[in-house]
Design a protein around this motif. Structure first.
Motif, short mmCIF file in Angstrom:
data_model
loop_
_atom_site.label_atom_id
_atom_site.label_comp_id
_atom_site.label_asym_id
_atom_site.label_seq_id
_atom_site.Cartn_x
_atom_site.Cartn_y
_atom_site.Cartn_z
N ASN A 159 12.14 -0.69 65.13
CA ASN A 159 10.75 -1.05 65.42
C ASN A 159 10.50 -1.11 66.93
OD1 ASN A 159 10.16 -1.26 62.70
ND2 ASN A 159 10.56 -3.46 62.61
N PHE A 160 11.45 -1.65 67.66
CA PHE A 160 11.36 -1.71 69.12
C PHE A 160 11.22 -0.31 69.72
CE2 PHE A 160 14.40 -1.46 72.86
CZ PHE A 160 13.54 -1.96 73.82
N GLU A 161 12.07 0.60 69.28
CA GLU A 161 12.06 1.95 69.85
C GLU A 161 10.83 2.74 69.41
OE1 GLU A 161 16.93 2.32 70.25
OE2 GLU A 161 15.90 3.46 68.69
N LYS A 162 10.38 2.50 68.18
CA LYS A 162 9.17 3.19 67.73
C LYS A 162 7.96 2.72 68.51
CE LYS A 162 6.65 4.57 63.59
NZ LYS A 162 6.55 4.43 62.10
N THR A 163 7.90 1.42 68.79
CA THR A 163 6.77 0.87 69.55
C THR A 163 6.71 1.46 70.95
OG1 THR A 163 6.81 -1.22 68.32
CG2 THR A 163 5.76 -1.24 70.49
N ILE A 164 7.84 1.49 71.65
CA ILE A 164 7.80 2.00 73.02
C ILE A 164 7.54 3.50 73.03
CG2 ILE A 164 9.20 0.10 73.90
CD1 ILE A 164 11.59 1.99 74.10
N HIS A 165 8.07 4.22 72.02
CA HIS A 165 7.79 5.66 71.92
C HIS A 165 6.29 5.91 71.75
CE1 HIS A 165 7.70 9.78 70.36
NE2 HIS A 165 7.03 9.32 69.33
N GLU A 166 5.66 5.15 70.88
CA GLU A 166 4.24 5.36 70.60
C GLU A 166 3.37 4.98 71.79
OE1 GLU A 166 3.66 3.15 67.00
OE2 GLU A 166 4.32 4.82 65.72
N ASN A 167 3.97 4.28 72.76
CA ASN A 167 3.23 3.92 73.97
C ASN A 167 3.67 4.75 75.17
OD1 ASN A 167 1.36 1.33 73.61
ND2 ASN A 167 3.08 1.16 72.20
N SER A 193 7.06 7.48 80.41
CA SER A 193 8.28 6.99 81.04
C SER A 193 9.45 7.54 80.23
CB SER A 193 8.31 5.47 81.07
OG SER A 193 8.24 4.94 79.75
N VAL A 194 10.66 7.39 80.75
CA VAL A 194 11.86 7.89 80.07
C VAL A 194 12.92 6.80 80.06
CG1 VAL A 194 13.69 9.64 80.02
CG2 VAL A 194 11.38 10.28 80.75
N LEU A 195 13.46 6.53 78.88
CA LEU A 195 14.57 5.58 78.72
C LEU A 195 15.80 6.34 78.27
CD1 LEU A 195 15.82 2.74 78.54
CD2 LEU A 195 14.94 2.61 76.19
N VAL A 196 16.89 6.20 79.01
CA VAL A 196 18.16 6.85 78.68
C VAL A 196 19.20 5.77 78.42
CG1 VAL A 196 19.96 8.44 79.46
CG2 VAL A 196 17.57 8.83 80.15
N CYS A 197 19.70 5.70 77.19
CA CYS A 197 20.72 4.71 76.81
C CYS A 197 22.08 5.41 76.73
CB CYS A 197 20.39 4.08 75.46
SG CYS A 197 18.81 3.22 75.42
N ILE A 198 23.05 4.85 77.43
CA ILE A 198 24.40 5.41 77.45
C ILE A 198 25.37 4.43 76.79
CG2 ILE A 198 26.23 6.41 78.87
CD1 ILE A 198 23.68 7.93 79.22
N GLN A 199 25.98 4.86 75.70
CA GLN A 199 26.97 4.04 75.00
C GLN A 199 28.28 4.82 74.89
OE1 GLN A 199 24.84 0.47 74.22
NE2 GLN A 199 26.95 0.92 73.63
#
Length: 289
Positions: free
Chosen positions: A164-172, A55-61
């Motif tokens: 930790n949140f971003e590393k977890t979702i990346h590893e999945n 999947s792909v998550l794009v965060c815009i700030q």
């Protein structure tokens, strides 16, 4: 500037990054290039959907008026609607405040094969909440009973939790992009004035915009710290020069495309051999039906 130059590595000083790049392209040319990039992105998303493992998550700030809404509209215009969803995170609801600060963002993560675009994101919890720490008191966190309990260590821990949140979702299997739309304070003034001068844009204006503008330096300081501490190989930040909206949109589209292309295992799946062997038979069935 190469796209790689937009990626944050190490300590960030936003003043080292331009808000506008010199280039030879007209707005018409930039729009044409974007149309090509987003068509290709749309085709790549179809393959991502069929492959079904990433999947792909794009965060815009970005600061107020940096162009987040219009960028999302223009970059993802050619996606199949089943393959992308955009979330705009506002003030947390009562239900959301009954959970940890990341809960509502976990719930919005994209399913395998899909994109999610966060218009503002979990980073608001170390940006606006840091400029206005009274917001944290609404979260009802144990041992946080007053502003004096919100120490620098609290913010360091929160940044660690985000990593930790971003590393977890990346590893999945989630490919994470984080874009900061970098505009100058002068450009922001022009855009706020446009909102005030154009009746159809009046609704976008809030007196809070002017109050936040007075806090520009404070926001900049906390953006620099948050981005520096959380730009990782598995979830990098990109600083996008955004005084030109047309150029910013193109840079974001190209960055997403070039990085997703490095995932060479994302391919359309093949039919099982037993079905491939029967294709001629199925064709005849259809012709005779």
């Amino acid at each position: 500037m190469e796209l790689q130059d937009l990626k944050v590595e190490g300590q960030l000083k936003l003043s080292d990054f331009p808000t506008q790049l010199d280039h030879k392209f007209s707005n018409k040319s930039l729009k044409k290039q974007l149309r090509k990039e987003r068509r290709e992105l749309g085709e790549m998303q179809n393959t991502l959907y069929a492959h079904g493992k990433y999947s792909v998550l794009v965060c815009i700030q970005g600061m107020d008026t940096s162009g987040k809404d219009s960028l999302i509209r223009e970059v993802f215009k050619d996606f199949n609607v089943r393959g992308v969803i955009s979330y705009s995170f506002k003030k947390p609801s009562e239900r959301e405040l009954n959970h940890d600060f990341l809960w509502r963002h976990y719930r919005a993560l994209p399913a395998r094969g899909k994109y999610a675009v966060f218009n503002r994101s979990h980073y608001e919890n170390v940006l606006i909440s840091r400029v206005k720490p009274e917001i944290v008191l609404n979260e009802r966190i144990p041992h946080i009973n007053s502003l004096k309990d919100i120490t620098p260590e609290f913010w360091n821990k929160r940044l660690e939790q985000i990593n930790n949140f971003e590393k977890t979702i990346h590893e999945n299997g989630c490919i994470v992009f984080k874009f900061f739309l970098h505009i100058s304070k002068d450009e922001q003034k022009i855009r706020i004035l446009r909102r005030l001068n154009k009746p159809s844009k009046n609704w976008k204006f809030s007196p809070e915009d002017l109050k936040d503008r007075e806090l520009w330096d404070e926001y900049t300081k906390y953006y620099e710290q948050a981005i520096s501490e959380t730009s990782k190989d598995y979830a990098p930040w990109y600083i996008i020069p955004s005084d030109s909206k047309h150029h910013a949109r193109l840079l974001v589209a190209k960055t997403i495309k070039e990085r997703v292309e490095t995932y060479t295992d994302i391919q359309n799946p093949s039919l099982p051999q037993e079905l491939q062997d029967q294709i001629s038979y199925y064709k005849e069935q259809l012709k005779n039906s």
